[in-house]
Structures are given as structure tokens and as C-alpha cells.
Enzyme design. Structure first.
Site, PDB file in Angstrom:
ATOM      1  N   GLY A 140       0.711  -1.485  -0.126  1.00  0.00           N
ATOM      2  CA  GLY A 140       0.230  -0.063   0.123  1.00  0.00           C
ATOM      3  C   GLY A 140       0.651   1.322  -0.186  1.00  0.00           C
ATOM      4  O   GLY A 140       0.052   2.457   0.225  1.00  0.00           O
ATOM      5  N   ALA A 141       2.171   1.176  -0.168  1.00  0.00           N
ATOM      6  CA  ALA A 141       2.911   2.415  -0.247  1.00  0.00           C
ATOM      7  C   ALA A 141       2.672   3.277  -1.182  1.00  0.00           C
ATOM      8  O   ALA A 141       2.409   4.649  -1.059  1.00  0.00           O
ATOM      9  CB  ALA A 141       4.610   2.115  -0.288  1.00  0.00           C
ATOM     10  N   TRP A 142       2.564   2.780  -2.570  1.00  0.00           N
ATOM     11  CA  TRP A 142       2.157   3.673  -3.669  1.00  0.00           C
ATOM     12  C   TRP A 142       0.656   4.578  -3.468  1.00  0.00           C
ATOM     13  O   TRP A 142       0.492   5.447  -3.792  1.00  0.00           O
ATOM     14  CB  TRP A 142       2.395   2.947  -4.830  1.00  0.00           C
ATOM     15  CG  TRP A 142       3.328   2.800  -5.777  1.00  0.00           C
ATOM     16  CD1 TRP A 142       4.742   2.898  -4.931  1.00  0.00           C
ATOM     17  CD2 TRP A 142       3.736   2.710  -6.900  1.00  0.00           C
ATOM     18  NE1 TRP A 142       5.807   2.575  -5.898  1.00  0.00           N
ATOM     19  CE2 TRP A 142       5.109   2.712  -7.247  1.00  0.00           C
ATOM     20  CE3 TRP A 142       3.023   2.952  -8.014  1.00  0.00           C
ATOM     21  CZ2 TRP A 142       5.787   2.548  -8.293  1.00  0.00           C
ATOM     22  CZ3 TRP A 142       3.576   2.891  -9.451  1.00  0.00           C
ATOM     23  CH2 TRP A 142       5.182   2.633  -9.353  1.00  0.00           C
ATOM     24  N   LYS A 172       5.513  -0.664 -14.232  1.00  0.00           N
ATOM     25  CA  LYS A 172       6.821  -1.350 -14.424  1.00  0.00           C
ATOM     26  C   LYS A 172       6.807  -2.315 -15.051  1.00  0.00           C
ATOM     27  O   LYS A 172       6.034  -3.021 -15.643  1.00  0.00           O
ATOM     28  CB  LYS A 172       6.931  -1.802 -12.680  1.00  0.00           C
ATOM     29  CG  LYS A 172       8.122  -2.533 -12.484  1.00  0.00           C
ATOM     30  CD  LYS A 172       8.678  -2.757 -11.236  1.00  0.00           C
ATOM     31  CE  LYS A 172       7.768  -3.728 -10.459  1.00  0.00           C
ATOM     32  NZ  LYS A 172       7.978  -3.819  -9.045  1.00  0.00           N
ATOM     33  N   ASP A 175      -5.206  -5.676  -5.724  1.00  0.00           N
ATOM     34  CA  ASP A 175      -3.928  -6.422  -5.579  1.00  0.00           C
ATOM     35  C   ASP A 175      -4.704  -8.193  -5.397  1.00  0.00           C
ATOM     36  O   ASP A 175      -5.597  -8.333  -4.997  1.00  0.00           O
ATOM     37  CB  ASP A 175      -3.178  -6.168  -4.418  1.00  0.00           C
ATOM     38  CG  ASP A 175      -1.755  -6.737  -4.577  1.00  0.00           C
ATOM     39  OD1 ASP A 175      -0.792  -6.166  -4.764  1.00  0.00           O
ATOM     40  OD2 ASP A 175      -1.547  -8.024  -4.474  1.00  0.00           O
TER      41      ASP A 175
HETATM   42  N1  SAM Z   1       3.443  -0.592  -5.128  1.00  0.00           N
HETATM   43  C1  SAM Z   1       3.367  -1.640  -4.099  1.00  0.00           C
HETATM   44  C2  SAM Z   1       3.449  -0.810  -2.570  1.00  0.00           C
HETATM   45  O1  SAM Z   1       4.329   0.579  -2.983  1.00  0.00           O
HETATM   46  O2  SAM Z   1       3.327  -0.930  -1.695  1.00  0.00           O
HETATM   47  C3  SAM Z   1       4.270  -2.556  -4.085  1.00  0.00           C
HETATM   48  C4  SAM Z   1       3.793  -3.744  -5.092  1.00  0.00           C
HETATM   49  S1  SAM Z   1       4.676  -5.227  -5.128  1.00  0.00           S
HETATM   50  C5  SAM Z   1       6.213  -4.682  -5.717  1.00  0.00           C
HETATM   51  C6  SAM Z   1       3.768  -5.912  -6.579  1.00  0.00           C
HETATM   52  C7  SAM Z   1       2.395  -6.693  -6.304  1.00  0.00           C
HETATM   53  O3  SAM Z   1       1.754  -6.875  -7.633  1.00  0.00           O
HETATM   54  C8  SAM Z   1       2.333  -7.742  -5.392  1.00  0.00           C
HETATM   55  O4  SAM Z   1       1.653  -7.410  -4.249  1.00  0.00           O
HETATM   56  C9  SAM Z   1       1.350  -8.525  -6.417  1.00  0.00           C
HETATM   57  O5  SAM Z   1       0.514  -9.386  -5.369  1.00  0.00           O
HETATM   58  C10 SAM Z   1       0.705  -7.807  -7.145  1.00  0.00           C
HETATM   59  N2  SAM Z   1       0.187  -8.405  -8.410  1.00  0.00           N
HETATM   60  C11 SAM Z   1       0.889  -9.255  -9.315  1.00  0.00           C
HETATM   61  N3  SAM Z   1      -0.059  -9.766 -10.162  1.00  0.00           N
HETATM   62  C12 SAM Z   1      -1.331  -9.143  -9.953  1.00  0.00           C
HETATM   63  C13 SAM Z   1      -2.377  -9.201 -10.650  1.00  0.00           C
HETATM   64  N4  SAM Z   1      -2.638 -10.038 -11.781  1.00  0.00           N
HETATM   65  N5  SAM Z   1      -3.394  -8.390 -10.157  1.00  0.00           N
HETATM   66  C14 SAM Z   1      -3.243  -7.744  -9.205  1.00  0.00           C
HETATM   67  N6  SAM Z   1      -2.008  -7.648  -8.487  1.00  0.00           N
HETATM   68  C15 SAM Z   1      -0.980  -8.413  -8.743  1.00  0.00           C
END
Ligand code: SAM
Length: 190
Positions: free
Chosen positions: A34-36, A144, A62
Site C-alpha cells: 500500500g505504499a504507492w 513497471k 491486488d
Molecule cells: N506498489 C506497492 C507498494 O508500494 O506497496 C508494491 C507492489 S509489489 C512490488 C507487486 C504487487 O503486484 C504484489 O503485491 C502482487 O501481489 C501484485 N500483483 C501481481 N500480479 C497481479 C495481478 N494479476 N493482479 C493484481 N495484483 C497483482
């Protein structure tokens, strides 16, 4: 206090490129932990903290559970690539469409570089579909990707649908050498 260091990547990109503005409506894909979304809530004034500027909206989504955050709406345990999710997204948005789609999504890495690259490119391509029904004309998509063979293909698709596409490599993600972001602005969609 941010939930994750990834916040600094978005802060850095937003400081430089002004992606988020007060009053904007944002869809944050891959939002856990949840940081973003925290950064987005601040920058779009989702809590109405500053009464002199418009109040924005943040929807985070997510596969994982996301702990509640003041100013954000979260859709946990939902797959962005699942067509059924679209209906739920629409039911949670205050207006039909958003100004910005953010994606820091990442698939579970297998460690096989080429495969992980492919998987993330596919997720990004799904976001282009999502944009059709969720992103306002002239809207912005920030996503990304891990660099590799298919990056050009994704970039080409983005260029078809957005007027301005650039690649960003935030300082804050320097140590992860393959990670970059495409910032696509001025969505051409109807
Ligand atoms: N931006 C987030 C933060 O600042 O807290 C961190 C994101 S983390 C690097 C990547 C996230 O993408 C993971 O929590 C993963 O569960 C999610 N993710 C991957 N594939 C997904 C999908 N098909 N649908 C929803 N979320 C997905």
C-alpha cells in the site's frame, strides 16, 4: 511512514514528472502492501486535507490482502487480468474513468529472467485493455516492466495508444538493474 520503500520510487518519479495532481482519480494496480497508494492519497488530496485544492480518489487492487488506509478504497484478493474484476472496479469508482493508472505489479519471480520478463510484459499488456474501459482520454499510465526482448513490443503498443511515452529508471530502483517504468501520457482512447 510508508509501508514499503517502493514509495520513494513513486515520489521521485512524481516530483520530476508531475503524474499525480490534486483532484485526480487513480487506479493503483498491484497495490499491496500500500505504499504507492499512500503516496497517491497525499498527492491527489484524497482525504481533502488541503481544502484549497480539489479532492481526489484512490482505488488500489491486488492479489494479496491490503490493510485499510485512510483515503483509499482497496479491492483485495482480486486479479487485474480477470475480466470479472472490471465490473467490480467500475462499481467502486466514483466516476466511470480515472485520470491515472499506476502499476507496480510484479508476478512471482521464477528466477528465470526471460520468463519473468514475459510474464510482466503480459501483465502490462492487460493494462492496455483495462485502459480502454477505465482510463479517461488524455489520461496517464505508469507501469513497471523488467527489461528484455519484449520491452520494445510493449513500448510500441503504448505509442499507438498514447501520444507521449517515455522510459524512466528511478534512482531509487537503481540496484534492481532490470526494473524500469514506462510513463505513457495523453491517452488517445475515446
Ligand atoms: N506498489 C506497492 C507498494 O508500494 O506497496 C508494491 C507492489 S509489489 C512490488 C507487486 C504487487 O503486484 C504484489 O503485491 C502482487 O501481489 C501484485 N500483483 C501481481 N500480479 C497481479 C495481478 N494479476 N493482479 C493484481 N495484483 C497483482
Amino acid at each position: 511512514n510508508y509501508r514499503c520503500r517502493s514509495a520513494f520510487k513513486l515520489l521521485e518519479m512524481d516530483d520530476k514528472l508531475r503524474i499525480l495532481r490534486p483532484g485526480f482519480s487513480v487506479l493503483d494496480c498491484g497495490a499491496a502492501p500500500g505504499a504507492w497508494s499512500q503516496v497517491a492519497v497525499e498527492r491527489v488530496n484524497a482525504l481533502g486535507t488541503d481544502p484549497t485544492v480539489p479532492t481526489g480518489f484512490v482505488l488500489g487492487i491486488d492479489l494479496q490482502r491490503i490493510s485499510p488506509l485512510d483515503g483509499a478504497v482497496f479491492l483485495s484478493e482480486a486479479d487485474v487480468t480477470d475480466p470479472g474484476t472490471l465490473r467490480t472496479i467500475h462499481s467502486l469508482l466514483p466516476a466511470k474513468k480515472v485520470d491515472v493508472i499506476l502499476s507496480d505489479m510484479a508476478p512471482n519471480a521464477t528466477g528465470i529472467k526471460e520468463l519473468d520478463h514475459q510474464k510482466l510484459i503480459n501483465l502490462c499488456l492487460c493494462l492496455l485493455n483495462l485502459s480502454q474501459s477505465v482510463l479517461k482520454p488524455k489520461g496517464t499510465l505508469l507501469c513497471k516492466f523488467w527489461d528484455g526482448q519484449e520491452s520494445r513490443l510493449l513500448q510500441g503498443r503504448l505509442k499507438e495508444q498514447f501520444q507521449d511515452v517515455r522510459t524512466i529508471k528511478p534512482q531509487a530502483s537503481r540496484k534492481d538493474s532490470a526494473e524500469s517504468y514506462y510513463l505513457a501520457r495523453q491517452y488517445k482512447g475515446k
